[in-house]
Design a protein around this motif. Structure first.
Motif, PDB file in Angstrom:
ATOM      1  N   PHE A   1       0.826  -1.209   0.000  1.00  0.00           N
ATOM      2  CA  PHE A   1       0.000   0.000   0.000  1.00  0.00           C
ATOM      3  C   PHE A   1       0.861   1.261   0.000  1.00  0.00           C
ATOM      4  CE2 PHE A   1      -2.439   3.228   2.413  1.00  0.00           C
ATOM      5  CZ  PHE A   1      -3.540   3.338   1.572  1.00  0.00           C
ATOM      6  N   PHE A   2       1.966   1.222   0.735  1.00  0.00           N
ATOM      7  CA  PHE A   2       2.852   2.384   0.883  1.00  0.00           C
ATOM      8  C   PHE A   2       4.295   1.905   0.734  1.00  0.00           C
ATOM      9  CE2 PHE A   2       5.321   5.649   2.977  1.00  0.00           C
ATOM     10  CZ  PHE A   2       4.612   6.819   2.758  1.00  0.00           C
TER      11      PHE A   2
ATOM     12  N   ASP B   1      -9.094  -0.083  -9.194  1.00  0.00           N
ATOM     13  CA  ASP B   1      -9.072  -0.742  -7.895  1.00  0.00           C
ATOM     14  C   ASP B   1      -7.708  -0.530  -7.255  1.00  0.00           C
ATOM     15  OD1 ASP B   1     -10.388  -2.093  -5.856  1.00  0.00           O
ATOM     16  OD2 ASP B   1     -11.126  -3.669  -7.196  1.00  0.00           O
ATOM     17  N   THR B   2      -7.660  -0.676  -5.943  1.00  0.00           N
ATOM     18  CA  THR B   2      -6.515  -0.263  -5.154  1.00  0.00           C
ATOM     19  C   THR B   2      -5.413  -1.320  -5.101  1.00  0.00           C
ATOM     20  OG1 THR B   2      -7.359  -1.177  -3.079  1.00  0.00           O
ATOM     21  CG2 THR B   2      -8.127   1.037  -3.707  1.00  0.00           C
ATOM     22  N   PRO B   3      -4.250  -0.963  -4.555  1.00  0.00           N
ATOM     23  CA  PRO B   3      -3.141  -1.927  -4.461  1.00  0.00           C
ATOM     24  C   PRO B   3      -3.463  -3.162  -3.627  1.00  0.00           C
ATOM     25  CG  PRO B   3      -2.355   0.302  -4.082  1.00  0.00           C
ATOM     26  CD  PRO B   3      -3.840   0.379  -4.121  1.00  0.00           C
TER      27      PRO B   3
ATOM     28  N   ARG C   1      -4.360  -8.156  -7.021  1.00  0.00           N
ATOM     29  CA  ARG C   1      -3.644  -9.349  -6.570  1.00  0.00           C
ATOM     30  C   ARG C   1      -3.866 -10.530  -7.515  1.00  0.00           C
ATOM     31  NH1 ARG C   1      -3.964 -14.084  -4.736  1.00  0.00           N
ATOM     32  NH2 ARG C   1      -6.237 -14.041  -4.817  1.00  0.00           N
ATOM     33  N   LYS C   2      -5.105 -10.709  -7.981  1.00  0.00           N
ATOM     34  CA  LYS C   2      -5.405 -11.857  -8.843  1.00  0.00           C
ATOM     35  C   LYS C   2      -4.723 -11.707 -10.203  1.00  0.00           C
ATOM     36  CE  LYS C   2      -7.510 -15.756  -9.691  1.00  0.00           C
ATOM     37  NZ  LYS C   2      -7.169 -16.987  -8.937  1.00  0.00           N
TER      38      LYS C   2
ATOM     39  N   PHE D   1     -11.966  11.120  -3.809  1.00  0.00           N
ATOM     40  CA  PHE D   1     -11.502   9.774  -4.166  1.00  0.00           C
ATOM     41  C   PHE D   1     -10.070   9.841  -4.706  1.00  0.00           C
ATOM     42  CE2 PHE D   1     -16.094  10.156  -5.137  1.00  0.00           C
ATOM     43  CZ  PHE D   1     -16.584   9.384  -4.106  1.00  0.00           C
ATOM     44  N   ILE D   2      -9.103  10.001  -3.797  1.00  0.00           N
ATOM     45  CA  ILE D   2      -7.701  10.095  -4.186  1.00  0.00           C
ATOM     46  C   ILE D   2      -7.050   8.747  -3.863  1.00  0.00           C
ATOM     47  CG2 ILE D   2      -5.538  11.343  -3.848  1.00  0.00           C
ATOM     48  CD1 ILE D   2      -7.170  13.750  -3.015  1.00  0.00           C
ATOM     49  N   VAL D   3      -6.752   7.960  -4.892  1.00  0.00           N
ATOM     50  CA  VAL D   3      -6.277   6.587  -4.701  1.00  0.00           C
ATOM     51  C   VAL D   3      -5.280   6.202  -5.793  1.00  0.00           C
ATOM     52  CG1 VAL D   3      -8.302   5.660  -3.485  1.00  0.00           C
ATOM     53  CG2 VAL D   3      -8.317   5.811  -5.973  1.00  0.00           C
ATOM     54  N   ARG D   4      -4.571   5.091  -5.583  1.00  0.00           N
ATOM     55  CA  ARG D   4      -3.700   4.532  -6.620  1.00  0.00           C
ATOM     56  C   ARG D   4      -4.437   3.381  -7.289  1.00  0.00           C
ATOM     57  NH1 ARG D   4       0.560   2.624  -3.838  1.00  0.00           N
ATOM     58  NH2 ARG D   4       0.932   0.476  -4.452  1.00  0.00           N
TER      59      ARG D   4
END
Length: 377
Positions: A94-95, A298-300, A306-307, A332-335
């Motif tokens: 995540f980080f 979608d996020t880390p 993952r899949k 909505f600030i995301v990777r």
């Protein structure tokens, strides 16, 4: 010395017991969020929600950890430390904390990759006197392979970028260009390459408006599989975020849960199906020469990343630093944009360019070294 009364001692024990129970419950939620990507949303969507809102869970766990640190309760601190250790691999996903922000070991062959959701090229036209800023950015990127999402090409040159101008402007840098419209909403995926492309086609994934494409790239006498994705969107708007925040402030937990489930639940299930299909495609290719780029929406920590990334590595996790947010529309600030690669490559650097602000996404780029496995058939 005056001893506390039995009532005070009992009350203190009850309070500590309640705090411990609350800490244990929150620790379980925190770990479920951290490892939510290992649970398929088709089976159970609750962990997917915890993963999506993991930043809030992380903030809460930091506060709980500080509380027990201030109390100097050794046993509780051991519990807190154990939870941090269990979550550590996911926290570094995540980080990430890279050893270096510079390109490492550039000797030998490298491949420069750029992925960019261009949001219809900023809805800005292109001309010789006023080039489109995103087209200019791509041209100056020096990337060998560029994967674009939402590369909507207009019919009217005054309304935005058209196919002819895109090809003419970038042809000298990218002699191999493929654009495919996917889904029912008119979203376009594009691949720009300095190396020959073949077998460019849409990947049949269930979708409403987005999708995925694949291509074979001829590089250094060998073939690699390139997958460009723009997975199903959550269709979240600023008004949605304001509504969720308002419900949370008002303590309307049930209404908030219902609103989130209705909006996000179907997309989680779309992502599940899309990720399985893409994973099987990559698995069937059975080669270490694989690249997957794009807007995963979608996020880390998600099941989706993952899949799809099972057996692959994430360039930003390997060589990035910090949160690496790629979607920049508040709240909505995301990777959600990722570059994944097979064992034929080794990430030397990966960056999110926050100076490129013509789209609602920042571009993500990586420099990949061609390892020995690349040349092995």
């Amino acid at each position: 010395m005056h001893k506390p009364s039995p009532i005070i001692r009992i009350s203190s024990r009850i309070a500590k017991g309640v705090l411990l129970a609350g800490t244990l419950l929150y620790a379980l939620l925190f770990l479920f969020g951290a490892y939510s990507g290992y649970i398929a949303p088709m089976r159970w969507t609750a962990p997917a929600f915890l993963g999506l809102f993991f930043p809030l869970l992380l903030a809460g766990w930091i506060l709980i950890s500080l509380f027990w640190l201030l109390t100097l309760d050794v046993r509780r601190l051991l519990l807190v430390g154990a939870v941090w250790l269990i979550a550590l691999p996911q926290l570094l996903t995540f980080f990430p904390i890279s050893r270096s922000t510079k390109v490492l070991g550039t000797e030998g062959e490298v491949l420069r990759v750029l992925s960019y959701n261009v949001s219809a090229f900023g809805f800005k036209p292109h001309s010789a006197t006023q080039p489109n800023p995103i087209l200019q950015y791509i041209r100056s990127s020096d990337a060998d392979i560029v994967c674009l999402q939402e590369a909507m090409l207009n019919q009217n040159p005054e309304a935005g970028v058209v196919t002819k101008t895109l090809r003419e402007y970038l042809a000298s840098d990218y002699p191999y260009i493929a654009c495919i419209q996917v889904g029912t909403g008119g979203s376009t995926l594009a691949i720009l390459s300095k190396y020959p492309l073949s077998e460019v086609e849409q990947i049949p994934v269930p979708t409403h408006a987005n999708g995925a494409i694949k291509a074979k790239v001829k590089l250094k006498g060998h073939e690699l599989l390139l997958v460009n994705v723009h997975l199903e969107s959550f269709h979240l708007k600023a008004d949605d975020g304001a509504n969720y925040i308002a419900l949370a402030k008002q303590g309307e937990a049930l209404q908030l849960k219902d609103a989130l489930r209705a909006k996000l639940g179907p997309t989680f299930r779309y992502h599940n199906a899309q990720a399985v299909i893409l994973h099987e495609l990559i698995k069937a290719y059975n080669s270490p020469r694989v690249l997957v780029c794009g807007d995963f929406n979608d996020t880390p920590l998600s099941y989706t990343r993952r899949k799809i990334g099972d057996g692959l590595k994430d360039a930003f996790v390997a060589r990035g630093n910090g949160f690496g947010f790629t979607f920049r529309n508040r709240p909505f600030i995301v990777r959600i944009d990722h570059i994944l690669y097979g064992k034929a490559f080794r990430a030397l650097s990966c960056e999110i360019d926050k100076t490129a602000d013509e789209s609602d996404h920042y571009p993500i780029s990586a420099v990949l070294a061609l390892d020995e496995a690349f040349y092995q058939d």
